[in-house]
Design a protein around this motif. Structure first.
Motif, PDB file in Angstrom:
ATOM      1  N   GLU A 159     -26.459 -10.209 -11.463  1.00  0.00           N
ATOM      2  CA  GLU A 159     -26.661 -10.772 -10.126  1.00  0.00           C
ATOM      3  C   GLU A 159     -25.341 -10.878  -9.388  1.00  0.00           C
ATOM      4  OE1 GLU A 159     -28.812 -14.459  -9.936  1.00  0.00           O
ATOM      5  OE2 GLU A 159     -30.205 -13.874 -11.530  1.00  0.00           O
ATOM      6  N   LEU A 160     -25.395 -10.637  -8.081  1.00  0.00           N
ATOM      7  CA  LEU A 160     -24.226 -10.731  -7.211  1.00  0.00           C
ATOM      8  C   LEU A 160     -24.605 -11.547  -5.982  1.00  0.00           C
ATOM      9  CD1 LEU A 160     -21.392  -9.925  -6.134  1.00  0.00           C
ATOM     10  CD2 LEU A 160     -22.412  -7.777  -5.358  1.00  0.00           C
ATOM     11  N   ASN A 161     -23.926 -12.690  -5.809  1.00  0.00           N
ATOM     12  CA  ASN A 161     -24.174 -13.572  -4.659  1.00  0.00           C
ATOM     13  C   ASN A 161     -25.653 -13.930  -4.511  1.00  0.00           C
ATOM     14  OD1 ASN A 161     -21.427 -13.584  -3.916  1.00  0.00           O
ATOM     15  ND2 ASN A 161     -21.669 -11.680  -2.784  1.00  0.00           N
ATOM     16  N   GLU A 224     -18.599  -2.749  -4.647  1.00  0.00           N
ATOM     17  CA  GLU A 224     -17.466  -3.146  -5.481  1.00  0.00           C
ATOM     18  C   GLU A 224     -16.612  -4.218  -4.805  1.00  0.00           C
ATOM     19  OE1 GLU A 224     -14.829  -0.580  -8.192  1.00  0.00           O
ATOM     20  OE2 GLU A 224     -13.680  -0.665  -6.323  1.00  0.00           O
ATOM     21  N   ASP A 225     -16.352  -4.086  -3.511  1.00  0.00           N
ATOM     22  CA  ASP A 225     -15.526  -5.077  -2.817  1.00  0.00           C
ATOM     23  C   ASP A 225     -16.151  -6.469  -2.900  1.00  0.00           C
ATOM     24  OD1 ASP A 225     -13.693  -3.170  -2.150  1.00  0.00           O
ATOM     25  OD2 ASP A 225     -14.347  -2.925  -0.069  1.00  0.00           O
ATOM     26  N   GLN A 226     -17.479  -6.540  -2.745  1.00  0.00           N
ATOM     27  CA  GLN A 226     -18.159  -7.828  -2.850  1.00  0.00           C
ATOM     28  C   GLN A 226     -18.039  -8.400  -4.266  1.00  0.00           C
ATOM     29  OE1 GLN A 226     -22.203  -7.899  -1.195  1.00  0.00           O
ATOM     30  NE2 GLN A 226     -21.723  -6.032  -0.046  1.00  0.00           N
ATOM     31  N   PHE A 227     -18.152  -7.510  -5.251  1.00  0.00           N
ATOM     32  CA  PHE A 227     -18.048  -7.937  -6.647  1.00  0.00           C
ATOM     33  C   PHE A 227     -16.663  -8.503  -6.945  1.00  0.00           C
ATOM     34  CE2 PHE A 227     -16.589  -6.581 -10.927  1.00  0.00           C
ATOM     35  CZ  PHE A 227     -17.329  -7.485 -11.688  1.00  0.00           C
ATOM     36  N   VAL A 228     -15.617  -7.777  -6.558  1.00  0.00           N
ATOM     37  CA  VAL A 228     -14.247  -8.217  -6.835  1.00  0.00           C
ATOM     38  C   VAL A 228     -13.935  -9.514  -6.093  1.00  0.00           C
ATOM     39  CG1 VAL A 228     -11.804  -7.635  -6.579  1.00  0.00           C
ATOM     40  CG2 VAL A 228     -13.413  -5.905  -7.371  1.00  0.00           C
ATOM     41  N   LYS A 229     -14.404  -9.627  -4.845  1.00  0.00           N
ATOM     42  CA  LYS A 229     -14.181 -10.856  -4.074  1.00  0.00           C
ATOM     43  C   LYS A 229     -14.843 -12.046  -4.753  1.00  0.00           C
ATOM     44  CE  LYS A 229     -14.730 -12.875   0.540  1.00  0.00           C
ATOM     45  NZ  LYS A 229     -15.254 -12.657   1.919  1.00  0.00           N
ATOM     46  N   ALA A 230     -16.064 -11.858  -5.229  1.00  0.00           N
ATOM     47  CA  ALA A 230     -16.778 -12.940  -5.926  1.00  0.00           C
ATOM     48  C   ALA A 230     -16.032 -13.339  -7.193  1.00  0.00           C
ATOM     49  CB  ALA A 230     -18.202 -12.504  -6.245  1.00  0.00           C
ATOM     50  N   LEU A 231     -15.526 -12.362  -7.909  1.00  0.00           N
ATOM     51  CA  LEU A 231     -14.768 -12.620  -9.130  1.00  0.00           C
ATOM     52  C   LEU A 231     -13.540 -13.477  -8.812  1.00  0.00           C
ATOM     53  CD1 LEU A 231     -15.208 -11.655 -12.099  1.00  0.00           C
ATOM     54  CD2 LEU A 231     -13.511  -9.879 -11.652  1.00  0.00           C
ATOM     55  N   GLN A 232     -12.832 -13.132  -7.747  1.00  0.00           N
ATOM     56  CA  GLN A 232     -11.619 -13.858  -7.373  1.00  0.00           C
ATOM     57  C   GLN A 232     -11.911 -15.250  -6.810  1.00  0.00           C
ATOM     58  OE1 GLN A 232     -10.187 -10.646  -4.811  1.00  0.00           O
ATOM     59  NE2 GLN A 232      -8.411 -10.368  -6.162  1.00  0.00           N
ATOM     60  N   ASN A 233     -13.138 -15.473  -6.333  1.00  0.00           N
ATOM     61  CA  ASN A 233     -13.508 -16.786  -5.786  1.00  0.00           C
ATOM     62  C   ASN A 233     -14.070 -17.732  -6.840  1.00  0.00           C
ATOM     63  OD1 ASN A 233     -12.716 -16.180  -3.185  1.00  0.00           O
ATOM     64  ND2 ASN A 233     -14.732 -15.444  -2.551  1.00  0.00           N
ATOM     65  N   LEU A 244     -23.544 -15.197 -18.743  1.00  0.00           N
ATOM     66  CA  LEU A 244     -22.336 -15.844 -18.224  1.00  0.00           C
ATOM     67  C   LEU A 244     -22.500 -15.980 -16.716  1.00  0.00           C
ATOM     68  CD1 LEU A 244     -19.342 -16.795 -18.240  1.00  0.00           C
ATOM     69  CD2 LEU A 244     -18.693 -14.368 -18.125  1.00  0.00           C
ATOM     70  N   THR A 245     -22.517 -17.211 -16.218  1.00  0.00           N
ATOM     71  CA  THR A 245     -22.655 -17.475 -14.791  1.00  0.00           C
ATOM     72  C   THR A 245     -21.332 -17.967 -14.225  1.00  0.00           C
ATOM     73  OG1 THR A 245     -24.991 -18.059 -15.070  1.00  0.00           O
ATOM     74  CG2 THR A 245     -23.907 -18.791 -13.042  1.00  0.00           C
ATOM     75  N   SER A 250     -19.268 -23.911  -3.790  1.00  0.00           N
ATOM     76  CA  SER A 250     -20.161 -23.521  -2.703  1.00  0.00           C
ATOM     77  C   SER A 250     -21.416 -22.799  -3.172  1.00  0.00           C
ATOM     78  CB  SER A 250     -19.425 -22.625  -1.698  1.00  0.00           C
ATOM     79  OG  SER A 250     -18.318 -23.310  -1.143  1.00  0.00           O
ATOM     80  N   ALA A 251     -21.282 -22.009  -4.248  1.00  0.00           N
ATOM     81  CA  ALA A 251     -22.427 -21.169  -4.614  1.00  0.00           C
ATOM     82  C   ALA A 251     -22.289 -20.582  -6.009  1.00  0.00           C
ATOM     83  CB  ALA A 251     -22.565 -20.034  -3.590  1.00  0.00           C
TER      84      ALA A 251
END
Length: 260
Positions: A159-161, A224-233, A244-245, A250-251
């Protein structure tokens, strides 16, 4: 001749068993100045100091102090929540039991062991006394957080976002990360490029930092950009049912499935 062959076979089995036992013992008994691997799996923070020697193990079920000081050889306190400083990464724990009390301060500051020379990321001070004493014994040393061993695995994105992902969301295959808990590092595939970086871990805190990737051009619509951004956040995590969640206040950002 048959008896000789039987003896040789028996001898080889005995030697093999001893060799295997030795390897298992080496794995279980391997240790550092912060204790055995079992200790580092059970306790989220460990610390040591010298002159006089002392040790500290902090876990979710309790806090254990040990030393060569008379009357303070081993003292166990109930688990306690930290008092956090507002403007620095400093945590204070005030703990007590029927016979003793202590104030433990953990500061994110590079610290060198006065005997071994090993550099650790946290400076630790302990003020401890038996309740019958008027003055506390003050001790200084170094410590480190023990990264949750359950993170040490290969995880594939589900899952992504908040939305389930599909291979069509990426270039070739689903993103994955392989976390090395012992080295606080990770590597993997972002959905288009290979990625790698560091993890920062404290009790209840997980961050992915220094993320680098190869420079392959990604196709239109690749997430990929969304995935990496989520990882960094990411700031927190949970592990349950081989999932693993990763989240922040925020979310819920990412959900991975364990694959090995």
């Amino acid at each position: 001749m048959k008896n000789i062959l039987s003896m040789l076979l028996l001898l080889s089995v005995i030697i093999g068993c001893k060799s295997t036992a030795g390897k298992n013992s080496e794995v279980k008994g391997s240790s550092s100045e912060y204790g055995t691997q079992e200790d580092q799996m059970k306790y989220y923070f460990t610390a040591t100091g010298n002159e006089p020697f002392w040790g500290l193990k902090m876990g979710r079920e309790g806090i254990e102090f040990s030393s060569v000081i008379s009357g303070k050889e081993k003292i166990v306190f109930p688990a306690s929540e930290a008092i956090k400083a507002m403007d620095a990464n400093i945590k204070m724990y005030k703990v007590s039991n029927k016979k003793s009390s202590a104030t433990i301060t953990i500061q994110q500051l590079e610290c060198q062991n006065s005997t071994s020379g090993v550099i650790s990321p946290y400076k630790v001070s302990v003020e401890i006394k038996n309740n019958s004493e008027l003055v506390s014994t003050k001790l200084d040393g170094c410590g480190k957080y023990n990264t949750d061993y359950r993170l040490h695995d290969i995880w594939v994105l589900e899952e992504l976002n908040g939305f389930k992902v599909f291979i069509t969301d990426f270039q070739k295959e689903l993103p994955r990360i392989e976390i090395n808990a012992a080295e606080n590092s990770f590597m993997g595939f972002g959905g288009c490029n290979a990625i790698s970086g560091s993890i920062f871990y404290e009790k209840g805190l997980l961050r992915f930092s220094k993320v680098v990737s190869t420079l392959m051009a990604c196709g239109p619509g690749n997430k990929e950009d969304q995935f990496v951004k989520a990882l960094q956040n990411t700031t927190t995590y949970s592990i349950e049912n081989n999932r693993l969640t990763l989240s922040n206040p925020s979310a819920k950002l990412l959900v991975f499935r364990k694959v090995d």
